[in-house]
Write a protein that holds these residues in place. Structure first.
Motif, short mmCIF file in Angstrom:
data_model
loop_
_atom_site.label_atom_id
_atom_site.label_comp_id
_atom_site.label_asym_id
_atom_site.label_seq_id
_atom_site.Cartn_x
_atom_site.Cartn_y
_atom_site.Cartn_z
N MET A 151 91.66 39.59 -27.28
CA MET A 151 91.58 40.12 -28.65
C MET A 151 92.95 40.11 -29.32
SD MET A 151 89.95 41.67 -31.10
CE MET A 151 90.51 42.50 -32.52
N THR A 170 95.66 38.54 -28.26
CA THR A 170 96.19 37.17 -28.30
C THR A 170 95.67 36.46 -29.53
OG1 THR A 170 94.86 37.13 -26.28
CG2 THR A 170 96.93 35.85 -26.29
N ALA A 171 94.34 36.61 -29.75
CA ALA A 171 93.73 35.93 -30.90
C ALA A 171 94.39 36.39 -32.18
CB ALA A 171 92.24 36.20 -30.95
N PHE A 229 97.85 35.12 -32.38
CA PHE A 229 97.86 33.68 -32.58
C PHE A 229 97.61 33.34 -34.05
CE2 PHE A 229 95.55 29.67 -32.92
CZ PHE A 229 96.51 28.82 -32.39
N MET A 230 96.57 33.95 -34.62
CA MET A 230 96.23 33.64 -36.02
C MET A 230 97.36 34.05 -36.96
SD MET A 230 93.64 31.86 -36.09
CE MET A 230 93.56 31.67 -37.85
N LEU A 278 100.12 31.58 -36.54
CA LEU A 278 99.80 30.29 -37.16
C LEU A 278 99.93 30.41 -38.67
CD1 LEU A 278 98.95 27.52 -36.14
CD2 LEU A 278 96.59 28.14 -36.63
N GLY A 279 99.36 31.47 -39.22
CA GLY A 279 99.45 31.69 -40.68
C GLY A 279 100.88 31.79 -41.12
N CYS A 310 102.52 28.31 -41.00
CA CYS A 310 102.11 27.46 -42.13
C CYS A 310 102.78 27.92 -43.42
CB CYS A 310 100.60 27.50 -42.31
SG CYS A 310 99.72 26.69 -40.99
N LEU A 321 105.43 25.76 -45.63
CA LEU A 321 105.15 25.38 -47.02
C LEU A 321 106.23 25.90 -47.96
CD1 LEU A 321 101.30 25.69 -47.42
CD2 LEU A 321 102.72 23.64 -47.38
N ALA A 364 109.12 23.72 -47.52
CA ALA A 364 108.84 22.41 -48.12
C ALA A 364 108.92 22.47 -49.63
CB ALA A 364 107.46 21.94 -47.69
N SER A 365 108.40 23.54 -50.21
CA SER A 365 108.40 23.58 -51.67
C SER A 365 109.83 23.69 -52.21
CB SER A 365 107.54 24.72 -52.19
OG SER A 365 108.09 25.94 -51.78
N VAL A 413 112.54 22.34 -50.42
CA VAL A 413 113.18 21.05 -50.10
C VAL A 413 112.66 19.93 -51.00
CG1 VAL A 413 113.47 19.29 -48.32
CG2 VAL A 413 113.56 21.70 -47.72
N PHE A 414 111.35 19.93 -51.18
CA PHE A 414 110.74 18.82 -51.95
C PHE A 414 110.51 19.19 -53.40
CE2 PHE A 414 108.97 18.00 -47.60
CZ PHE A 414 109.85 16.97 -47.32
#
Ligand SMILES: Cc1cc2nc3c(=O)[nH]c(=O)nc-3n(C[C@H](O)[C@H](O)[C@H](O)COP(=O)(O)OP(=O)(O)OC[C@H]3O[C@@H](n4cnc5c(N)ncnc54)[C@H](O)[C@@H]3O)c2cc1C
Ligand code: SF4
Lengths: 696, 193
Positions: free
Chosen positions: A1, A3-4, A7-8, A11-12, A15, A19, A22-23, A25-26
């Motif tokens: 539980m 870990t999940a 993990f999420m 991951l969020g 990401c 982004l 990236a926004s 740099v680019f």
């Protein structure tokens, strides 16, 4: 539980972090107006405008590449809002409209009989359709179903009719039409179109050097839409009052009715509508494209220069005309006499062209008061040389410089200058026994002017015969009626003078016609020992003229780089592109072709305007791939024509001879409204191969 | 599928298991961007581009994160998140670095964020237990299959707009009927590999 969950979350977070980095740099700077503009678009990403989606269209608007009304799905209010963001007037951008270029429809003859096919696309793939005509409308209205704006309907004649108010110029019809009949164009694109081999055009329009859509304006006259007719003519020819009076109408020689009957009197109808506008007390509005800020100098304000300036102005460029003489018009003011083209009429016509916002700088001669280098220094982007052909050819015989000997252009211009109050105080010399040598318009204008000035005996001496005379036939006939003597097949050999150096006699050799020469006219050959003489006190040589290119030697640049031909015309590698050996110098009219016609000069001016437009907007200057130019489309020229019922051509009304030779009042008059209507009904409304028959 | 060679995988993904016509995934762009050939081609290119990238990334996420931590049940939601982020990233990257490509694919990229064909293809790759290289090939095959079906369909639809279709059947309805017929035709590829 846990870990999940971790993990999420991880991951969020990853990401998100990636982004945001990236926004940074680019990051690309984007004009904030793009987003604003996009906000007013319909946001359907429909692609109807031709861009990949709304944001691309918005970017094009902000970059100035697309007009505020680009969004085909948004309404006029949105266009106005977008225009407000961009700070422009929504009305100034050029609208793209759809045009149907085939007016054959159901009257075209059928070749095949099909069953159960009901789309043009399908028909086109099977033997190209049922009609005899290979380029004509197939009549199933694929374009009508393709138009999502309901701007098209299939008319009663069996071809599509465009509703200009509903059309947004999305081009759906153009894309589905298998015969390329539907075209979407801006006004500028329409003004620049040159006749092409694959156009659907009548023989008269193919032949007209200015490429006027003749059947269209005749049909407008038929409907009583004189304003429409004037606008149609103005898409190709800004000098309709002048052409309506002096044009030798080569179009009528190729008129389809003329094959079985007398040709339609096209030019008299042009004059009728042109006079109608002048007498209506108002000028019909002439639309111009939004200003581009490019500057063009037009040197020479004759028909070619005026036409070039007019078209460039309508395309949105700034134009200045520089001319050596006080007033505009060139040969049609200083050559063609008052009784053929009244100066008042000419002035009204030219004023309408200048009113578009063209500047005129008089009394400035290239090579004397300015040169091409100084023009380029003044910031002009291109130069048009329309200096005409003002230098008379010499006879090359003994005694041609005696007192009483003149040349044609000199005589006519001096007289015109005096008549308009710009020349000498005293009226130029007029003899009593006058001989004019030559067979062209200049010669005829000289003799008819002399008659009006009171000369007792006036005659023309010409090397060949009446048939070979290059002057307009109506002019020759009018001259005959006015009592001019013609001596044909006579070549002057010597002018004989008295002790005081006055010319008294002209000696000439009699000739006979031999083999045809390069121009197809039979070459005159002298008969040995046939010398004869005529008494004279005035001699005018009008045997042709060429451009005066003295200015070439006044400038190092021109002397080295500007090529002229051996006839002193300005050399352009291509007679359609009209670009000289110096890329930013263009030419047209008599200075490109040698002495020719007013209409040819007008056509040349438009062709040059097209090339100049391409040059200053950064395109490569090339003629269109399939230009017709002076050719005809072979299938459209018939040997015989079916279904014609003979009907008399409308006669030109003229002032009676004894009245007209006493004054410079206009000799040729205009036809009446009834006559114009009658004449318009004689027109067969030809397209490429089909036409309206008189009798079925 | 895991025993097949690379070439067979590609053929199988394009024709036999066509993501649109056999699996019926990605219907929204199939109907939405097939009205015009130009947009269909743009969309097809964008899908090829994104699907290959997504195939690679999801394979890594699955085999190096989800399996070791015993979190396989989070697959769907993790993939959605990763694909969405990836597409956004690619969009930013293209805009700055390859503006030409951006101009061509620009508006289609955001549409793909929510494209079930992309997610579906990634999930199928995992279910079929493909190796990394094979799943790349499979993703490419699926994407090409998507493009092929979309372009074929756009061609048909451009013709349909010109035909006289009864009112109740116009637009999407006739579109779905046609799609069904094309799918039937694709059915005949069954058993090829
Ligand atoms: C007497 C006569 C009768 C004619 N009758 C007819 C007819 O009935 N029908 C018909 O169709 N055609 C007729 N023509 C032919 C027609 O007039 C010409 O073909 C036409 O005017 C040519 O136009 P253009 O603009 O090329 O040159 P032009 O009309 O000659 O104009 C050239 C202009 O350039 C100016 N210019 C010249 N050199 C310079 C310089 N160095 N610097 C600045 N400006 C310069 C001149 O002042 C002039 O304004 C006739 C011609 C003549 C001479
Ligand atoms: S009949 Fe009319 S359309 Fe046909 S060639 Fe003559 S003027 Fe032109």
């Amino acid at each position: 539980m846990y870990t999940a969950l971790f993990f999420m979350l991880g991951l969020g977070f990853l990401c998100g972090a990636m982004l945001s980095i990236a926004s940074k740099v680019f990051y690309v700077y984007e004009d904030p107006r793009i987003a604003e503009v996009e906000g007013f678009m319909a946001a359907g990403n429909c692609g109807g405008c031709g861009y990949t989606g709304c944001s691309a269209a918005a970017a094009a608007v902000v970059a100035g590449k697309a007009p505020p009304r680009v969004c085909v799905a948004a309404d006029a209010e949105a266009a106005a809002n977008i225009a407000a963001i961009m700070g422009v007037d929504p009305g100034t951008a050029e609208a793209i409209l759809s045009y149907n270029t085939c007016t054959g429809g159901n009257r075209a003859a059928d070749k095949y009989f099909y069953t159960s096919i009901n789309s043009c696309q399908a028909l086109a793939t099977i033997y190209g359709g049922k009609r005899e005509c290979e380029v004509g409308c197939l009549g199933f209205g694929d374009c009508v179903s393709a138009c999502i704006f309901n701007a098209l309907k299939l008319g009663p004649e069996g071809y599509p009719v465009v509703d200009d108010i509903k059309c947004v110029g999305c081009g759906a019809c153009e894309r589905v039409c298998p015969k390329d009949i539907m075209e979407i164009k801006t006004m500028s694109q329409r003004l620049l179109h040159l006749n092409q081999f694959d156009d659907r055009i009548a023989p008269c329009q193919q032949t007209c050097p200015a490429e006027i859509d003749i059947p269209k304006y005749i049909s407008q006259i038929k409907k009583g839409d004189y304003e429409g007719a004037v606008n149609t003519i103005r898409e190709r020819n800004p000098l309709l009052l002048s052409c309506g009076r002096v044009c030798p109408h080569p179009c009528e020689d190729k008129c389809r009715r003329g094959i079985e009957d007398e040709a339609v009197s096209i030019n008299q109808m042009k004059r009728f509508v042109a006079d109608y506008e002048m007498n209506s007390g108002r000028r019909f509005p002439i639309p111009c494209a939004p200003s581009t800020g490019k500057k063009v100098a037009v040197v020479g304000g004759g028909p070619a220069g005026l036409s070039c300036a007019y078209f460039l102005r309508r395309l949105g460029h700034d134009v200045t005309i520089l001319d050596a003489v006080p007033m505009l018009g060139g040969m049609i003011r200083y050559g063609i006499p008052e009784y053929r083209l009244p100066k008042e009429v000419l002035a009204w016509e030219i004023q309408g062209i200048l009113d578009l916002g063209i500047e005129h700088k008089p009394n400035l001669m290239l090579g004397r008061d300015f040169d091409v280098e100084s023009l380029m220094k003044d910031g002009y982007d291109a130069v048009f040389l329309g200096i005409g052909a003002w230098k008379d050819f010499n006879l090359g015989v003994e005694g041609e410089n005696l007192k009483g000997c003149y040349t044609g252009i000199d005589f006519l211009t001096n007289f015109a200058l005096w008549q308009q109050g710009d020349g000498a105080e005293e009226q130029p010399f007029v003899g009593q026994k006058c001989v004019v040598i030559g067979g062209g318009n200049t010669a005829i204008d000289c003799v008819r002017t002399l008659v009006r000035l009171g000369s007792k005996e006036v005659s023309i001496v010409y090397r060949r015969t009446l048939k070979e005379m290059p002057a307009n036939m109506v002019e020759i006939e009018a001259a005959e009626h006015e009592g001019i003597q013609f001596t044909f097949l006579a070549a002057p050999t010597r002018v004989i003078g008295d002790e005081e150096g006055n010319a008294t006699r002209l000696e000439y050799l009699k000739m006979e016609l031999g083999e045809p020469d390069a121009s197809g006219r039979r070459r005159p050959v002298p008969i040995e020992g046939s010398e004869s003489t005529i008494d004279i006190d005035m001699l005018i040589t009008a045997i042709g003229q060429g451009p005066d290119v003295f200015f070439k030697d006044e400038s190092k640049l021109l002397a080295e780089d500007l090529n002229v031909t051996r006839w002193n015309t300005i050399d352009s590698a291509d007679p359609v592109a009209l670009q000289s050996s110096i890329p930013y110098i263009f030419t047209g009219g008599d200075s490109a072709t040698g002495a020719a016609l007013v209409v040819s000069a007008i056509g040349g001016g438009r062709r040059a305007a097209r090339s100049i437009h391409m040059y200053i907007t950064g395109e490569e200057v090339t003629p269109p791939a399939k230009t017709l130019f002076t050719d005809n489309i072979p299938v459209s020229i018939f040997e015989s024509v079916e279904g014609i019922e003979k009907s008399a051509r409308t006669k030109m009304p003229e002032l009676p001879v004894d009245e007209r030779i006493k004054s410079f009042d206009e000799a040729d008059l205009v036809i009446t409204e009834e006559e114009a209507l009658y004449e318009s009904n004689r027109c067969l409304q030809c397209c490429l191969i089909c036409y309206n028959k008189d009798v079925a | 599928m895991s025993e097949m060679g690379y070439f067979q995988i590609i053929i199988s993904c394009i024709f036999v298991n066509n993501i649109l016509l056999a699996k019926f995934l990605g219907n929204c762009p199939f109907l939405g961007t097939s009205r015009k050939m130009e947009t269909a081609v743009g969309m097809a290119m964008a899908v090829v581009f994104v699907l290959v990238l997504a195939g690679a990334i999801t394979w890594i996420i699955y085999h190096y994160f989800l399996v070791p931590f015993d979190l396989v049940y989070l697959r769907t939601i993790a993939f959605i998140l990763v694909i969405a982020a990836l597409v956004q990233f690619v969009e930013l990257f293209l805009k700055k670095s390859i503006p030409v490509l951006y101009a061509g694919l620009g508006i289609f990229l955001p549409l793909i964020t929510t494209n079930c064909a992309v997610l579906g293809a990634c999930v199928i790759n995992i279910d079929e237990e493909l190796s990394f290289m094979k799943s790349l090939f499979a993703s490419f095959g699926f994407a090409v299959g998507f493009g092929l079906a979309l372009i074929l369909f756009a061609g048909v639809r451009e013709r349909i707009t010109l035909a006289r279709v009864p009112k109740p059947l116009q637009d999407t309805s006739i579109g779905l009927v046609t799609a069904g017929l094309i799918a039937l035709a694709f059915f005949s590829f069954n058993g090829m590999v």
